[in-house]
Design an enzyme around this catalytic site. Structure first.
Site, PDB file in Angstrom:
ATOM      1  N   LYS A 175       0.832  -1.214   0.000  1.00 38.69           N
ATOM      2  CA  LYS A 175       0.000   0.000   0.000  1.00 38.69           C
ATOM      3  C   LYS A 175       0.859   1.255   0.000  1.00 38.69           C
ATOM      4  CE  LYS A 175      -2.540  -2.752  -0.470  1.00 38.69           C
ATOM      5  NZ  LYS A 175      -2.485  -4.205  -0.382  1.00 38.69           N
ATOM      6  N   VAL A 221      -5.158 -10.614  -7.017  1.00 40.06           N
ATOM      7  CA  VAL A 221      -5.023  -9.393  -6.224  1.00 40.06           C
ATOM      8  C   VAL A 221      -3.621  -8.812  -6.350  1.00 40.06           C
ATOM      9  CG1 VAL A 221      -5.502  -8.422  -3.975  1.00 40.06           C
ATOM     10  CG2 VAL A 221      -6.560 -10.553  -4.610  1.00 40.06           C
ATOM     11  N   GLY A 224       8.929 -22.857  15.641  1.00 43.23           N
ATOM     12  CA  GLY A 224       8.156 -23.713  16.544  1.00 43.23           C
ATOM     13  C   GLY A 224       7.616 -24.939  15.835  1.00 43.23           C
ATOM     14  N   ALA A 242      -5.600 -10.330   5.932  1.00 43.73           N
ATOM     15  CA  ALA A 242      -5.098  -9.976   7.257  1.00 43.73           C
ATOM     16  C   ALA A 242      -6.240  -9.771   8.260  1.00 43.73           C
ATOM     17  CB  ALA A 242      -4.258  -8.705   7.150  1.00 43.73           C
ATOM     18  N   HIS A 296     -23.780  15.481   1.966  1.00 40.64           N
ATOM     19  CA  HIS A 296     -23.630  15.884   0.567  1.00 40.64           C
ATOM     20  C   HIS A 296     -22.623  17.017   0.486  1.00 40.64           C
ATOM     21  CE1 HIS A 296     -24.614  16.690  -3.589  1.00 40.64           C
ATOM     22  NE2 HIS A 296     -24.655  17.979  -3.284  1.00 40.64           N
TER      23      HIS A 296
HETATM   24  P1  FAD Z   1       1.500 -14.381   8.162  1.00 42.08           P
HETATM   25  O1  FAD Z   1       1.281 -12.940   8.065  1.00 42.08           O
HETATM   26  O2  FAD Z   1       2.125 -15.078   6.994  1.00 42.08           O
HETATM   27  O3  FAD Z   1       2.375 -14.619   9.457  1.00 42.08           O
HETATM   28  C1  FAD Z   1       2.861 -15.869   9.820  1.00 42.08           C
HETATM   29  C2  FAD Z   1       4.093 -15.658  10.664  1.00 42.08           C
HETATM   30  O4  FAD Z   1       4.459 -16.896  11.244  1.00 42.08           O
HETATM   31  C3  FAD Z   1       5.308 -15.191   9.871  1.00 42.08           C
HETATM   32  O5  FAD Z   1       5.886 -14.080  10.520  1.00 42.08           O
HETATM   33  C4  FAD Z   1       6.255 -16.392   9.872  1.00 42.08           C
HETATM   34  O6  FAD Z   1       7.617 -15.995   9.899  1.00 42.08           O
HETATM   35  C5  FAD Z   1       5.869 -17.062  11.180  1.00 42.08           C
HETATM   36  N1  FAD Z   1       6.083 -18.504  11.208  1.00 42.08           N
HETATM   37  C6  FAD Z   1       5.709 -19.423  10.297  1.00 42.08           C
HETATM   38  N2  FAD Z   1       6.013 -20.672  10.716  1.00 42.08           N
HETATM   39  C7  FAD Z   1       6.582 -20.528  11.937  1.00 42.08           C
HETATM   40  C8  FAD Z   1       7.107 -21.437  12.874  1.00 42.08           C
HETATM   41  N3  FAD Z   1       7.101 -22.760  12.652  1.00 42.08           N
HETATM   42  N4  FAD Z   1       7.627 -20.942  14.015  1.00 42.08           N
HETATM   43  C9  FAD Z   1       7.660 -19.607  14.264  1.00 42.08           C
HETATM   44  N5  FAD Z   1       7.163 -18.695  13.405  1.00 42.08           N
HETATM   45  C10 FAD Z   1       6.632 -19.148  12.264  1.00 42.08           C
HETATM   46  N6  FAD Z   1      -4.297  -8.926   3.185  1.00 42.08           N
HETATM   47  C11 FAD Z   1      -5.192  -7.953   3.436  1.00 42.08           C
HETATM   48  O7  FAD Z   1      -6.147  -8.177   4.189  1.00 42.08           O
HETATM   49  N7  FAD Z   1      -5.070  -6.712   2.883  1.00 42.08           N
HETATM   50  C12 FAD Z   1      -4.050  -6.408   2.039  1.00 42.08           C
HETATM   51  O8  FAD Z   1      -3.968  -5.279   1.558  1.00 42.08           O
HETATM   52  C13 FAD Z   1      -3.090  -7.418   1.762  1.00 42.08           C
HETATM   53  N8  FAD Z   1      -2.061  -7.163   0.935  1.00 42.08           N
HETATM   54  C14 FAD Z   1      -1.139  -8.148   0.688  1.00 42.08           C
HETATM   55  C15 FAD Z   1      -0.106  -7.871  -0.204  1.00 42.08           C
HETATM   56  C16 FAD Z   1       0.830  -8.845  -0.505  1.00 42.08           C
HETATM   57  C17 FAD Z   1       1.963  -8.527  -1.468  1.00 42.08           C
HETATM   58  C18 FAD Z   1       0.741 -10.121   0.131  1.00 42.08           C
HETATM   59  C19 FAD Z   1       1.772 -11.179  -0.150  1.00 42.08           C
HETATM   60  C20 FAD Z   1      -0.286 -10.402   1.012  1.00 42.08           C
HETATM   61  C21 FAD Z   1      -1.248  -9.424   1.284  1.00 42.08           C
HETATM   62  N9  FAD Z   1      -2.329  -9.669   2.133  1.00 42.08           N
HETATM   63  C22 FAD Z   1      -3.255  -8.692   2.367  1.00 42.08           C
HETATM   64  C23 FAD Z   1      -2.513 -10.981   2.784  1.00 42.08           C
HETATM   65  C24 FAD Z   1      -2.029 -10.917   4.239  1.00 42.08           C
HETATM   66  O9  FAD Z   1      -0.685 -10.507   4.269  1.00 42.08           O
HETATM   67  C25 FAD Z   1      -2.175 -12.286   4.892  1.00 42.08           C
HETATM   68  O10 FAD Z   1      -3.502 -12.755   4.734  1.00 42.08           O
HETATM   69  C26 FAD Z   1      -1.878 -12.195   6.384  1.00 42.08           C
HETATM   70  O11 FAD Z   1      -0.566 -11.735   6.598  1.00 42.08           O
HETATM   71  C27 FAD Z   1      -2.053 -13.574   7.037  1.00 42.08           C
HETATM   72  O12 FAD Z   1      -1.728 -13.487   8.387  1.00 42.08           O
HETATM   73  P2  FAD Z   1      -1.205 -14.768   9.177  1.00 42.08           P
HETATM   74  O13 FAD Z   1      -0.928 -14.316  10.564  1.00 42.08           O
HETATM   75  O14 FAD Z   1      -2.100 -15.905   8.974  1.00 42.08           O
HETATM   76  O15 FAD Z   1       0.163 -15.179   8.461  1.00 42.08           O
HETATM   77  P1  NAD Z   2      -4.863 -14.787  -6.186  1.00 42.34           P
HETATM   78  O1  NAD Z   2      -5.448 -16.094  -5.867  1.00 42.34           O
HETATM   79  O2  NAD Z   2      -5.587 -13.551  -5.844  1.00 42.34           O
HETATM   80  O3  NAD Z   2      -4.585 -14.694  -7.757  1.00 42.34           O
HETATM   81  C1  NAD Z   2      -3.811 -15.630  -8.447  1.00 42.34           C
HETATM   82  C2  NAD Z   2      -4.205 -15.570  -9.918  1.00 42.34           C
HETATM   83  O4  NAD Z   2      -3.280 -16.332 -10.652  1.00 42.34           O
HETATM   84  C3  NAD Z   2      -5.587 -16.162 -10.175  1.00 42.34           C
HETATM   85  O5  NAD Z   2      -6.324 -15.279 -10.978  1.00 42.34           O
HETATM   86  C4  NAD Z   2      -5.281 -17.477 -10.901  1.00 42.34           C
HETATM   87  O6  NAD Z   2      -6.277 -17.840 -11.797  1.00 42.34           O
HETATM   88  C5  NAD Z   2      -3.986 -17.115 -11.592  1.00 42.34           C
HETATM   89  N1  NAD Z   2      -3.138 -18.266 -11.920  1.00 42.34           N
HETATM   90  C6  NAD Z   2      -2.905 -19.371 -11.181  1.00 42.34           C
HETATM   91  N2  NAD Z   2      -2.007 -20.165 -11.804  1.00 42.34           N
HETATM   92  C7  NAD Z   2      -1.669 -19.540 -12.956  1.00 42.34           C
HETATM   93  C8  NAD Z   2      -0.766 -19.845 -14.020  1.00 42.34           C
HETATM   94  N3  NAD Z   2      -0.035 -20.958 -14.004  1.00 42.34           N
HETATM   95  N4  NAD Z   2      -0.645 -18.960 -15.041  1.00 42.34           N
HETATM   96  C9  NAD Z   2      -1.372 -17.823 -15.050  1.00 42.34           C
HETATM   97  N5  NAD Z   2      -2.237 -17.481 -14.065  1.00 42.34           N
HETATM   98  C10 NAD Z   2      -2.375 -18.327 -13.032  1.00 42.34           C
HETATM   99  O7  NAD Z   2      -3.400 -14.823  -5.555  1.00 42.34           O
HETATM  100  P2  NAD Z   2      -2.302 -13.683  -5.411  1.00 42.34           P
HETATM  101  O8  NAD Z   2      -2.638 -12.515  -6.247  1.00 42.34           O
HETATM  102  O9  NAD Z   2      -0.996 -14.380  -5.589  1.00 42.34           O
HETATM  103  O10 NAD Z   2      -2.452 -13.286  -3.896  1.00 42.34           O
HETATM  104  C11 NAD Z   2      -2.236 -14.264  -2.859  1.00 42.34           C
HETATM  105  C12 NAD Z   2      -3.101 -14.009  -1.669  1.00 42.34           C
HETATM  106  O11 NAD Z   2      -2.703 -12.812  -1.020  1.00 42.34           O
HETATM  107  C13 NAD Z   2      -4.558 -13.866  -2.035  1.00 42.34           C
HETATM  108  O12 NAD Z   2      -5.257 -14.891  -1.393  1.00 42.34           O
HETATM  109  C14 NAD Z   2      -4.989 -12.554  -1.515  1.00 42.34           C
HETATM  110  O13 NAD Z   2      -6.144 -12.667  -0.732  1.00 42.34           O
HETATM  111  C15 NAD Z   2      -3.832 -12.066  -0.645  1.00 42.34           C
HETATM  112  N6  NAD Z   2      -3.640 -10.645  -0.967  1.00 42.34           N
HETATM  113  C16 NAD Z   2      -4.614  -9.774  -0.597  1.00 42.34           C
HETATM  114  C17 NAD Z   2      -4.499  -8.440  -0.936  1.00 42.34           C
HETATM  115  C18 NAD Z   2      -5.594  -7.498  -0.539  1.00 42.34           C
HETATM  116  O14 NAD Z   2      -6.398  -7.860   0.304  1.00 42.34           O
HETATM  117  N7  NAD Z   2      -5.669  -6.306  -1.100  1.00 42.34           N
HETATM  118  C19 NAD Z   2      -3.410  -7.991  -1.660  1.00 42.34           C
HETATM  119  C20 NAD Z   2      -2.453  -8.913  -2.047  1.00 42.34           C
HETATM  120  C21 NAD Z   2      -2.579 -10.250  -1.689  1.00 42.34           C
END
Ligand code: FAD
Ligand code: NAD
Length: 472
Positions: free
Chosen positions: A56, A189, A120, A325, A449
């Protein structure tokens, strides 16, 4: 027992579960293996370190650049040719990440959560073995355990990451210069958000999506408007195509892509692979710990995030449901409350989603297709931002609000928004839906508005053919 609650993973699911558990009077520790070189724990998980927040930050910075370059002339403002300092932009992003991850450490101290450094592994329902960066092992016991290990990106064999020219989303948040040409595999996404960032900064972006339709979770009339707008933004999306192979060289990456049945060779400076994420469970569960993964690699839980071991919970990206998240955080709170003997539930029917393109795409609840499949009769109301005074004044009038309501009860069942400020507008709709509001309730609510939120009001009025500012 060493603790009442032991949480594995310090991301949004884990750190929130730990803070909440401690607030409820439970002696809590959180285990996280990610750390900086000086062995300081990097709390915040994917979201704060390489996900929601850095993406973001770059979306906002790149949008400001784009506005200065191309978006202000219609307002009568010109500022010459804007200069891009990408390293400053990255420094700003890194500083925000540091501030927020440091904030989580501070919250841990404030709430008396013990931080444990290491990886862990659940050994049995009350024991976790922790291995630190140097391979040293310690064992901790707890009455309750919450697994929150998150997710990792999926790799595809035809385009393996090399960390330089073929990268994942984390690499795409760290680029030191703007690639002239950029391919993104996956129009989900991440593909749309990071494609927007680099396109605004000057890359020629091509996105390759395997599915034949864009954003299948939305109604087609909404997607049609989105596709038109993205085309205007030079976000070049090819649907129904497969990347069959890739070759990297010093000058970049050559992709072999099957588009409409024909194999094409295309060359790019960089390739981002964004084809989804998978639960991260490597080395998380000892062989005989009593838990197993489902066929997709997720930890199986009930509606309350409880596993088959009654004192072991799992939350966030390692369990079913959208990888978001806010969903992880709510589940973390629910797990902590359930452990403390409270009855909290998460309303999985109302998990909002937002894609932070410009304009934003935000939705909650059910689509027309969902309702048709479930045999629910519905009515619908659309309102285009082109008819919103505030959107026109802002020069940001692309998109629409769409509302779906039950034909008989008028309860709002779904909202989809494509437009400037969609994420914030959706939240107002969501609060109403949590209280089972009808479209009439939204229609009878007074909206300030001029605001872009008035589009939600008008879409609600349109459901019963009572819109004022468009024809019914
Ligand atoms: P994580 O955030 O992956 O956290 C897991 C943690 O556990 C990590 O710090 C890892 O190091 C630790 N861990 C793993 N295994 C172990 C272990 N065995 N021992 C100790 N520690 C361990 N979601 C949104 O809602 N809005 C967004 O705008 C958004 N943007 C995103 C953009 C990108 C580029 C990506 C990749 C993801 C985005 N997401 C977004 C998705 C969001 O980041 C995840 O859904 C969220 O972080 C999941 O939270 P979590 O706690 O389940 O896992
Ligand atoms: P996604 O599931 O949103 O999109 C993956 C896309 O890749 C899909 O449209 C799928 O059809 C396509 N795809 C799969 N295999 C393919 C292939 N071999 N060739 C071409 N296209 C293919 O997954 P993402 O964009 O990687 O994001 C991962 C996760 O992170 C999502 O679950 C999302 O919820 C989370 N995320 C959330 C936000 C947000 O909330 N704004 C932002 C970033 C990521």
């Amino acid at each position: 027992m060493d603790f009442d609650v032991l949480v594995i993973g310090g991301g949004p699911g884990g750190y929130v579960a730990a803070i909440k558990s401690s607030q409820l009077g439970l002696n809590t520790a959180c285990i996280e293996f990610d750390s900086t070189e000086d062995e300081k724990l990097k709390l915040g998980g994917t979201c704060l370190n390489v996900g929601c927040i850095p993406s973001k930050s770059l979306l906002d910075s790149s949008y400001k650049f784009h506005q200065l370059k191309d978006g202000l002339a219609e307002h009568g403002i010109s500022a010459g040719k804007p200069k891009l300092d990408i390293s400053k932009m990255m420094d700003r992003k890194n500083a925000i990440v540091k501030k927020l991850t440091g904030g989580v450490s501070h919250l841990f101290s404030h709430n008396k959560v013990t931080s444990i450094h290491g990886k862990g592994k659940l050994v049995n329902p009350t024991t976790v073995e922790v291995t630190d960066n140097k391979g040293k092992k310690n064992t901790y016991t707890a009455k309750n355990i919450i697994l929150a290990a998150g997710s990792r990106p999926i790799n595809i064999p035809s385009v393996p990451w090399n960390g330089t020219s073929v990268i994942g989303s984390s690499g795409a948040l760290e680029l030191e210069e703007v690639p002239k040409s950029l391919a993104i595999i996956g129009a989900g996404v991440i593909g749309l958000e990071l494609g927007s960032v680099w396109s605004r900064l000057g890359s020629k972006v091509e996105i390759f999506e395997a599915e034949n339709s864009l954003l299948p979770m939305l109604d087609r009339d909404v997607v049609k408007v989105i596709e038109r707008e993205f085309k205007n933004q030079n976000l070049n999306i090819s649907l129904g195509c497969f990347v069959k192979g890739s070759k990297t060289s010093r000058s970049g990456v050559s992709l072999e892509v099957e588009i409409e049945g024909k194999l094409q060779k295309k060359s790019f400076d960089k390739v981002i692979v964004a084809v989804g994420r998978r639960p991260f469970t490597e080395d998380l569960l000892a062989k005989d710990c009593g838990l197993e993964l489902d066929e997709r690699g997720f930890i199986t839980v009930n509606d309350y995030c409880q596993t088959i071991l009654p004192n072991v919970y799992a939350v966030g990206d390692i369990v079913r449901g959208p990888m978001l998240a806010h969903k992880a955080m709510e589940e973390g709170v629910m797990a902590a409350e359930r452990i403390a003997g409270k009855k909290m539930e998460v309303n999985y029917n109302l998990v909002p989603s937002v894609i932070y393109t410009h304009p934003e795409i935000a939705w909650v609840g059910r689509t027309e297709e969902d309702l048709k499949n479930d045999g629910v009769e519905f009515k619908k109301g659309n309102f285009p931002f082109a008819a919103s005074g505030r959107a026109l004044a802002a020069g940001d009038s692309a998109g629409l609000v769409k509302m779906l309501a039950d034909k008989d009860t008028d309860e709002v069942l779904g909202i989809q928004i494509f437009g400037n400020g969609a994420a914030e507008i959706l939240q107002q709709g969501l609060i109403g839906m949590e209280f089972s509001a009808s479209s009439e309730d939204f229609g009878l609510t007074m909206f300030s508005h001029p605001t872009v939120s008035e589009a939600l009001h008008e879409a609600a009025l349109a459901v019963n053919k009572q819109a004022i500012h468009i024809g019914n």
